[in-house]
Design an enzyme around this catalytic site. Structure first.
Site, short mmCIF file in Angstrom:
data_model
loop_
_atom_site.label_atom_id
_atom_site.label_comp_id
_atom_site.label_asym_id
_atom_site.label_seq_id
_atom_site.Cartn_x
_atom_site.Cartn_y
_atom_site.Cartn_z
N PRO A 13 0.83 -1.21 0.00
CA PRO A 13 0.00 0.00 0.00
C PRO A 13 0.86 1.26 0.00
O PRO A 13 1.82 1.36 0.77
CB PRO A 13 -0.79 -0.13 1.31
N LEU A 14 0.50 2.21 -0.86
CA LEU A 14 1.30 3.43 -1.00
C LEU A 14 0.39 4.65 -1.13
O LEU A 14 -0.27 4.83 -2.16
CB LEU A 14 2.19 3.34 -2.26
N THR A 15 0.34 5.45 -0.09
CA THR A 15 -0.40 6.71 -0.14
C THR A 15 0.26 7.64 -1.15
O THR A 15 1.46 7.84 -1.12
CB THR A 15 -0.38 7.35 1.27
N ALA A 57 -3.73 3.51 1.49
CA ALA A 57 -4.62 3.55 2.65
C ALA A 57 -5.83 4.42 2.32
O ALA A 57 -5.69 5.51 1.77
CB ALA A 57 -3.87 4.09 3.85
N GLN A 70 -7.06 -1.09 1.10
CA GLN A 70 -6.54 -1.01 2.47
C GLN A 70 -7.42 -0.06 3.28
O GLN A 70 -7.51 1.14 2.98
CB GLN A 70 -5.09 -0.52 2.50
N HIS A 91 -5.80 -2.02 7.81
CA HIS A 91 -4.51 -1.38 8.11
C HIS A 91 -4.26 -1.47 9.62
O HIS A 91 -4.83 -0.71 10.40
CB HIS A 91 -4.56 0.08 7.66
N GLY A 92 -3.43 -2.42 10.00
CA GLY A 92 -3.11 -2.59 11.42
C GLY A 92 -1.69 -2.14 11.73
O GLY A 92 -1.16 -2.47 12.79
N ALA A 93 -1.07 -1.39 10.81
CA ALA A 93 0.36 -1.06 10.92
C ALA A 93 0.57 0.42 11.22
O ALA A 93 -0.36 1.21 11.35
CB ALA A 93 1.05 -1.43 9.60
N ASN A 94 1.85 0.77 11.33
CA ASN A 94 2.36 2.15 11.24
C ASN A 94 1.77 3.15 12.24
O ASN A 94 1.71 4.35 11.96
CB ASN A 94 2.15 2.69 9.81
N TYR A 144 -1.32 3.59 13.38
CA TYR A 144 -2.69 4.07 13.21
C TYR A 144 -3.62 3.37 14.22
O TYR A 144 -3.14 2.68 15.12
CB TYR A 144 -3.13 3.90 11.75
N ARG A 185 -2.53 -5.99 7.80
CA ARG A 185 -1.11 -5.61 7.75
C ARG A 185 -0.64 -5.11 9.12
O ARG A 185 -1.39 -4.42 9.81
CB ARG A 185 -0.94 -4.49 6.73
N ASN A 206 7.99 -4.64 14.19
CA ASN A 206 9.29 -4.46 14.84
C ASN A 206 9.91 -3.09 14.61
O ASN A 206 11.13 -2.95 14.63
CB ASN A 206 10.26 -5.58 14.43
N ARG A 246 8.22 1.21 -2.42
CA ARG A 246 8.86 2.22 -3.28
C ARG A 246 9.28 1.70 -4.65
O ARG A 246 9.13 2.43 -5.64
CB ARG A 246 10.05 2.85 -2.52
C1 LIG Z 1 5.12 7.18 -0.38
C2 LIG Z 1 4.78 6.10 0.60
C3 LIG Z 1 3.45 5.90 0.96
C4 LIG Z 1 3.10 4.87 1.84
N1 LIG Z 1 1.79 4.66 2.13
C5 LIG Z 1 1.41 3.61 2.89
C6 LIG Z 1 0.03 3.32 3.09
O1 LIG Z 1 -0.86 3.97 2.56
N2 LIG Z 1 -0.26 2.25 3.87
C7 LIG Z 1 0.70 1.47 4.47
O2 LIG Z 1 0.38 0.51 5.17
N3 LIG Z 1 2.03 1.72 4.26
C8 LIG Z 1 2.39 2.75 3.48
N4 LIG Z 1 3.72 2.97 3.22
C9 LIG Z 1 4.71 1.97 3.63
C10 LIG Z 1 4.98 1.01 2.46
O3 LIG Z 1 3.85 0.19 2.20
C11 LIG Z 1 6.18 0.08 2.74
O4 LIG Z 1 5.94 -0.59 3.95
C12 LIG Z 1 7.48 0.85 2.85
O5 LIG Z 1 7.66 1.73 1.74
C13 LIG Z 1 8.69 -0.11 2.93
O6 LIG Z 1 8.69 -0.98 1.81
P1 LIG Z 1 9.70 -0.73 0.57
O7 LIG Z 1 11.09 -0.75 1.13
O8 LIG Z 1 9.43 -1.85 -0.39
O9 LIG Z 1 9.36 0.64 0.01
C14 LIG Z 1 4.10 4.03 2.39
C15 LIG Z 1 5.44 4.26 2.05
C16 LIG Z 1 5.78 5.26 1.16
C17 LIG Z 1 7.23 5.45 0.78
#
Ligand SMILES: Cc1cc2nc3c(=O)[nH]c(=O)nc-3n(C[C@H](O)[C@H](O)[C@H](O)COP(=O)(O)O)c2cc1C
Length: 362
Positions: free
Chosen positions: A23-25, A56, A98, A172-175, A177, A224, A228, A316
């Site tokens: 997922p990528l915002t 997300a 997501q 979305h259970g990560a980061n 939130y 998700r 860690n 990315r």
């Molecule tokens: C621009 C950007 C937007 C992201 N948006 C989300 C998101 O909407 N939801 C989420 O769970 N993680 C989000 N992430 C985290 C990514 O899904 C991923 O976990 C993180 O980039 C590490 O993976 P990578 O090394 O393959 O980029 C975002 C990361 C980036 C760089």
């Protein structure tokens, strides 16, 4: 061990390969949080992924605090997403939504009044708003009736996701939130049945999963986590017992797949990882495990060979390599992305990264 190019079943989903788009915002949906044709183009360009996990997507105005991110609480959003899911399916792909409630990370400028969380806490650092960065404000602790209402919002959004043509949802259970704000002992200070013991801290997540599973079928639900790393003020004093118990709970609930953002080096946001939890989760959970963070083709293959991951999700790399699957297959170099356009709102740095053939011809 299966290779990245073998099919994979995630509940009802049948993936032709195990390279998943994380997922990528990308902040292209505008203030009304309605997906559009530009987003359809972007996602369709990436349809060769085994599965696309959408950016997300807010389940309610209250839960969405990121400028120009999309939502799934009204019919205009459903109609907008139909264009996106239709374009992905036409291009041969699969896409899940997501579902996102940001909890205390929703600034009142974007949400609805004082933010809500497991406990009355204030997130560190600054919120993005339409007027630039502002300090977060203190959240109030969700009452039990508010918890029931939020679970209802997840259910409505999941139903709308299916109506919009998504192939399933990922909670979305990560980061850091809302779900994470209930799971972790650095953010959850409740003394009722939603806080304290691991069992209690798992309750909100479990109730969300059960309700969404009842509404759309658990075989269409994934979740998700970012077990860690410290993320947006949220971490756990002892992640391994928490995530081992969580794995056992997901097994009981028959959740078919999970994605772990399990960092193995400092993240793009600077968080230093603690010990991975996937080795403790694997024996307790028979569903599929996708692993994420910092992989390229060779390191993803090595990780698959260790026997914990069923697939690898890439974040990315998918921004700047719409044909990532092809590039990994042929061992082609990956193009670097331009971070200044990650959230910049228009077509530049969004739909203009060429696939390999065009890049070579240019
Ligand atoms: C621009 C950007 C937007 C992201 N948006 C989300 C998101 O909407 N939801 C989420 O769970 N993680 C989000 N992430 C985290 C990514 O899904 C991923 O976990 C993180 O980039 C590490 O993976 P990578 O090394 O393959 O980029 C975002 C990361 C980036 C760089």
């Amino acid at each position: 061990m299966p290779s990245l190019f073998e099919p994979l079943e995630l509940g009802t989903l049948e993936l032709p390969n195990r390279i998943v788009m994380a997922p990528l915002t990308r902040s292209r949906a505008g203030r009304e949080a309605v997906p559009n044709d530009l987003m359809a183009t972007y996602y369709a360009q990436r349809a060769s992924a085994g599965l696309i996990i959408s950016e997300a997507t807010g389940i309610s105005r209250e839960g969405l605090g990121w400028p120009d991110a999309p939502g799934l609480w009204n019919n205009a959003q459903v109609e907008g997403w139909k264009v996106v899911t239709g374009a992905v399916h036409k291009a041969g792909g699969r896409i899940v939504a997501q579902l996102w409630h940001m909890g205390r990370l929703v600034h009142p400028d974007l949400g609805r009044g004082q933010p809500i969380s497991s406990s009355a806490t204030t997130a560190p650092d600054f919120a993005r708003t339409y007027e630039g960065k502002k300090p977060y404000v203190e959240a109030h602790a969700a009452s039990k009736s508010e918890i029931r209402r939020i679970i209802g919002d997840y259910v409505c959004a999941a139903r709308k996701a299916i109506a919009a043509g998504f192939d399933g949802v990922q909670i979305h259970g990560a980061n850091g939130y809302l779900v994470d704000q209930f799971l972790r002992d650095s953010a959850n200070f409740r003394t009722d049945e939603y806080g304290g013991s691991i069992e209690n801290r798992l309750r909100f997540m479990s109730e969300v999963l059960e309700a969404v599973g009842d509404a759309i079928g658990m075989e269409r639900v994934g979740i998700r986590f970012s077990p860690n790393i410290y993320s947006q003020g949220v971490e756990d004093s002892d992640p391994i017992p928490l995530f081992a118990a969580l794995a056992a709970r997901l097994e009981e609930l028959k959740v078919p797949w999970i994605e772990l953002r399990e960092a193995h080096r400092p993240t793009s946001a600077g968080a230093i990882p603690t010990a991975p939890v996937s080795p403790a989760m694997r024996p307790l959970y028979s569903g599929k495990i996708l692993l994420n963070s910092d992989y390229d083709g060779p390191s993803a293959r090595e990780r698959m060979a260790e026997g914990i991951a069923d697939g690898i999700s890439f974040g990315r790399p998918f921004i700047s390599n719409p044909d990532l699957v092809h590039r990994v297959a042929v061992g082609a170099p990956l193009s670097p992305g331009d971070e200044s356009t990650f959230y910049s709102g228009d077509a530049a740095g969004y739909v203009d990264y060429p696939p390999l053939d065009e890049a070579a011809a240019a």
